[in-house]
Write an enzyme that holds these catalytic residues in place. Sequence first.
Site, PDB file in Angstrom:
ATOM      1  N   TYR A  77      16.527  14.828  74.414  1.00  0.00           N
ATOM      2  CA  TYR A  77      17.198  15.938  75.095  1.00  0.00           C
ATOM      3  C   TYR A  77      16.560  17.275  74.728  1.00  0.00           C
ATOM      4  CZ  TYR A  77      20.881  19.023  76.746  1.00  0.00           C
ATOM      5  OH  TYR A  77      21.570  20.012  77.395  1.00  0.00           O
ATOM      6  N   LYS A  81      14.070  19.747  77.073  1.00  0.00           N
ATOM      7  CA  LYS A  81      14.462  21.145  77.307  1.00  0.00           C
ATOM      8  C   LYS A  81      13.358  22.091  76.855  1.00  0.00           C
ATOM      9  CE  LYS A  81      18.495  20.474  79.148  1.00  0.00           C
ATOM     10  NZ  LYS A  81      18.755  20.810  80.554  1.00  0.00           N
ATOM     11  N   ARG A 112      34.283  11.622  80.116  1.00  0.00           N
ATOM     12  CA  ARG A 112      33.349  11.585  78.983  1.00  0.00           C
ATOM     13  C   ARG A 112      34.192  11.736  77.724  1.00  0.00           C
ATOM     14  NH1 ARG A 112      28.473  15.716  80.687  1.00  0.00           N
ATOM     15  NH2 ARG A 112      27.800  14.666  82.560  1.00  0.00           N
TER      16      ARG A 112
END
Length: 170
Positions: A77, A81, A112
């Site tokens: 992640y 980014k 979630r």
Amino acid sequence: QAVVDFDRLGEHAAAFQGHDVGFCCLGTTRAKAGADGFVRVDRDYVAQAAELARAGGCKHFVLQSSRGANQHSRFLYLRVKGEVENLVQAVGFDRCTILRPAVLLCKRQESRPMEWMAQQFLGIIARVSPTAYSVPVETVARAMVACVLQPGKGKVEVLENGAIHNLGKA
């Protein structure tokens, strides 16, 4: 508002013509798209949209990234980014603003459970230290607009979570 097929983004170049400012908050999750899908959406689509925006005359591109973004990170992640931040900067906008918010506080339509628990905890922490670990999405949106309305502090400006809070309240 134009609806585009991101897998055929090049066919929608006209949608990117004639805009002075581009805002990008595009993203997905690894859980939803898988690792390859996450990279395709969060890096490849964003980079291609930035290129089309620049070719269409965009002068200022505003990118929502993430706290901790780093192209050398071990974590997919944060690495993706960081990579997309570099790709967007390389496009050559007159001005590029990158926002790196911490955990986004928002209501989601999909379930979630772990994120919900984290948001509840961070919501409590935010009462004591509002800028430390989270930021409401509304504050990020206001900061994105505000950064366009004020003079820039260089060709590339990176706004971390505290600065996002300050700008989003102005």
